[in-house]
Design a protein around this motif. Sequence first.
Motif, PDB file in Angstrom:
ATOM      1  N   LEU A 235      22.162  -3.811  18.295  1.00  0.00           N
ATOM      2  CA  LEU A 235      22.557  -5.217  18.193  1.00  0.00           C
ATOM      3  C   LEU A 235      21.461  -6.115  18.248  1.00  0.00           C
ATOM      4  O   LEU A 235      21.344  -7.556  18.306  1.00  0.00           O
ATOM      5  N   ALA A 236      20.232  -5.627  18.168  1.00  0.00           N
ATOM      6  CA  ALA A 236      18.850  -6.478  18.236  1.00  0.00           C
ATOM      7  C   ALA A 236      18.760  -7.069  19.247  1.00  0.00           C
ATOM      8  O   ALA A 236      17.890  -8.048  19.597  1.00  0.00           O
ATOM      9  N   ILE A 237      19.412  -6.864  20.538  1.00  0.00           N
ATOM     10  CA  ILE A 237      19.103  -7.216  21.769  1.00  0.00           C
ATOM     11  C   ILE A 237      17.541  -6.849  22.359  1.00  0.00           C
ATOM     12  O   ILE A 237      16.991  -7.596  22.951  1.00  0.00           O
ATOM     13  N   ILE A 238      17.263  -5.389  22.013  1.00  0.00           N
ATOM     14  CA  ILE A 238      16.084  -5.003  22.313  1.00  0.00           C
ATOM     15  C   ILE A 238      15.535  -4.287  21.085  1.00  0.00           C
ATOM     16  O   ILE A 238      16.277  -4.003  20.076  1.00  0.00           O
ATOM     17  N   ARG A 239      14.315  -3.740  20.910  1.00  0.00           N
ATOM     18  CA  ARG A 239      13.802  -3.085  19.940  1.00  0.00           C
ATOM     19  C   ARG A 239      12.852  -1.991  20.298  1.00  0.00           C
ATOM     20  O   ARG A 239      12.222  -1.942  21.217  1.00  0.00           O
ATOM     21  N   LEU A 240      13.760  -0.702  20.030  1.00  0.00           N
ATOM     22  CA  LEU A 240      13.059   0.471  20.477  1.00  0.00           C
ATOM     23  C   LEU A 240      11.412   0.547  19.676  1.00  0.00           C
ATOM     24  O   LEU A 240      11.596   0.331  18.407  1.00  0.00           O
ATOM     25  N   LYS A 241      10.631   1.214  20.428  1.00  0.00           N
ATOM     26  CA  LYS A 241       9.400   1.283  19.744  1.00  0.00           C
ATOM     27  C   LYS A 241       9.280   2.515  18.717  1.00  0.00           C
ATOM     28  O   LYS A 241      10.174   3.331  18.646  1.00  0.00           O
ATOM     29  N   LYS A 242       8.293   2.820  17.832  1.00  0.00           N
ATOM     30  CA  LYS A 242       8.117   3.602  16.957  1.00  0.00           C
ATOM     31  C   LYS A 242       8.211   5.009  17.779  1.00  0.00           C
ATOM     32  O   LYS A 242       7.517   5.271  18.583  1.00  0.00           O
ATOM     33  N   GLY A 243       9.015   5.930  17.196  1.00  0.00           N
ATOM     34  CA  GLY A 243       9.112   7.330  17.880  1.00  0.00           C
ATOM     35  C   GLY A 243      10.172   7.414  18.755  1.00  0.00           C
ATOM     36  O   GLY A 243      10.714   8.499  18.983  1.00  0.00           O
ATOM     37  N   ASN A 244      10.894   6.146  18.956  1.00  0.00           N
ATOM     38  CA  ASN A 244      12.043   6.308  19.879  1.00  0.00           C
ATOM     39  C   ASN A 244      13.232   6.089  19.218  1.00  0.00           C
ATOM     40  O   ASN A 244      14.290   5.843  19.946  1.00  0.00           O
TER      41      ASN A 244
END
Length: 252
Positions: A235-244
Amino acid sequence: MAILVFFLAHWYLSLFMQSFFQHRYAAHRMFTMSRRWERIFFVLTYLWQGSSFLSPRSYALLHRMHHAYSDTERDPHSPHFSSNAFLMMWKTRTVYHDVLYGRSAAAERFAQGDYPEWTALDEFGNKWYSRVGWGIFYILFYVQFATGWWQYLLLPIHFSMGAVHGAIVNWSGHKYGYQNFDNHDKSRNSLFFDFLTGGELFQNNHHKLPSRVNFGVKWWELDPTYPVIWLLDKLAIIRLKKGNAADVAVVA
């Protein structure tokens, strides 16, 4: 029925904010979010934790100490240096207040990383009148809706909800269960499906892979907080970091 719904809502909403915002975001920075969303989740943390509100900054530093000194005498809440869970909770409370009020030189070693800060809300949420005010609210709710005397026995859990969650995770998660990894500490996975603490009882997995957002690593280990985080990312509320961003099982 109203009391049961209220208790479960308080249990799981408070638990979610501790696991999602204070643990996975503040302490480990597993994902990013905008300043606006950070403030929204900060307010939700205060509202849903209520009388047991914990400063996200202080929680982050305390938790980083726990990882650095896991199951040693310097661990703020190892069950192996307290004779019972209540003494461990009191020790954790003492260390938390030292961190909160800047009295812990040890905690400052872990203060270089990023973490959410909102001084005004931190200070207000930790004032005695805020905690007492929430306690009065819980009591009045029970007076209005309780249908049996025994239901009032749940009130102490409401008063100290965050501390109860922490005690379950740290006592059980470092004493009981199985290990996927040798982490050179006593961390354990206590449940296959952590319905009780939202994935936090996969302590052995988490201590091996502290940056992994999904605390379950076997295909049959279910972390119920992870799907919510996955949805918030979509939903683009947060952004998971690369690898997650992908849920990939780890074979121990």
